[in-house]
Design a protein around this motif. Structure first.
Motif, PDB file in Angstrom:
ATOM      1  N   TRP A 157       0.734  -1.001   0.092  1.00 34.99           N
ATOM      2  CA  TRP A 157       0.046   0.097  -0.055  1.00 34.99           C
ATOM      3  C   TRP A 157       0.894   1.248   0.011  1.00 34.99           C
ATOM      4  N   THR A 158       0.346   2.136  -0.690  1.00 36.97           N
ATOM      5  CA  THR A 158       0.883   3.721  -0.364  1.00 36.97           C
ATOM      6  C   THR A 158      -0.014   4.655   0.427  1.00 36.97           C
ATOM      7  N   ILE A 159       0.464   5.095   1.573  1.00 36.10           N
ATOM      8  CA  ILE A 159      -0.488   5.685   2.346  1.00 36.10           C
ATOM      9  C   ILE A 159      -0.197   7.350   2.547  1.00 36.10           C
ATOM     10  N   TRP A 160      -0.957   7.953   2.321  1.00 38.64           N
ATOM     11  CA  TRP A 160      -0.734   9.489   2.694  1.00 38.64           C
ATOM     12  C   TRP A 160      -1.354   9.827   4.113  1.00 38.64           C
ATOM     13  N   CYS A 161      -0.323  10.452   4.818  1.00 37.44           N
ATOM     14  CA  CYS A 161      -0.632  10.917   6.166  1.00 37.44           C
ATOM     15  C   CYS A 161      -0.837  12.288   6.141  1.00 37.44           C
TER      16      CYS A 161
END
Length: 135
Positions: A61-65
């Motif tokens: 997964w790519t996750i943006w915080c």
């Protein structure tokens, strides 16, 4: 990648202070900051041993915080890293019918800022995943 891999990640994040502010691909209209949004990747299926007939999946997964300040974006990043990779060791998710390995964790770029959003937003990017042998 399957729905059960996404569900495993969501179940882990649901136990953090981030709780329900973790979304697949799109943030609901009106959602306040901070939050995290993730995009699953189909990953790569491999056969670890030529003669075994087993299959290894590698969901990621790519996750943006995302936050309204660098500190808020950093807080989301810290919550996720502490949960998925405590003390530098990846946790092992529970995926029915599979034998998963530990999460890996990577932050591929520095903090980003979007001044086109009003007010401006900040985000850290996480790339994470694990391998999982099918049983």
């Amino acid at each position: 990648m399957s729905q059960q891999h996404d569900e495993a990640l969501e179940a882990i994040v649901a136990t953090t202070k981030l709780g329900e502010a973790f979304f697949p691909g799109e943030v609901p209209k009106g959602q306040g900051l901070p939050y995290a949004v993730y995009w699953p990747s189909n990953g790569t299926d491999t056969q670890p041993r030529f003669a075994s007939g087993s299959v290894r999946q590698q969901p990621s997964w790519t996750i943006w915080c995302v936050g309204d300040t660098p500190e808020n974006a950093g807080w989301v990043f810290g919550v996720l890293k502490a949960k998925l990779f405590p003390g530098g060791l990846g946790i092992i998710p529970d995926v029915p019918g599979e034998h998963p390995g530990p999460f890996w964790f990577r932050s591929p770029q520095p903090l980003q800022r979007d001044d086109d959003a009003k007010p401006s937003i900040f985000w850290h990017t996480i790339e994470t995943g694990f391998f999982s042998d099918l049983t």
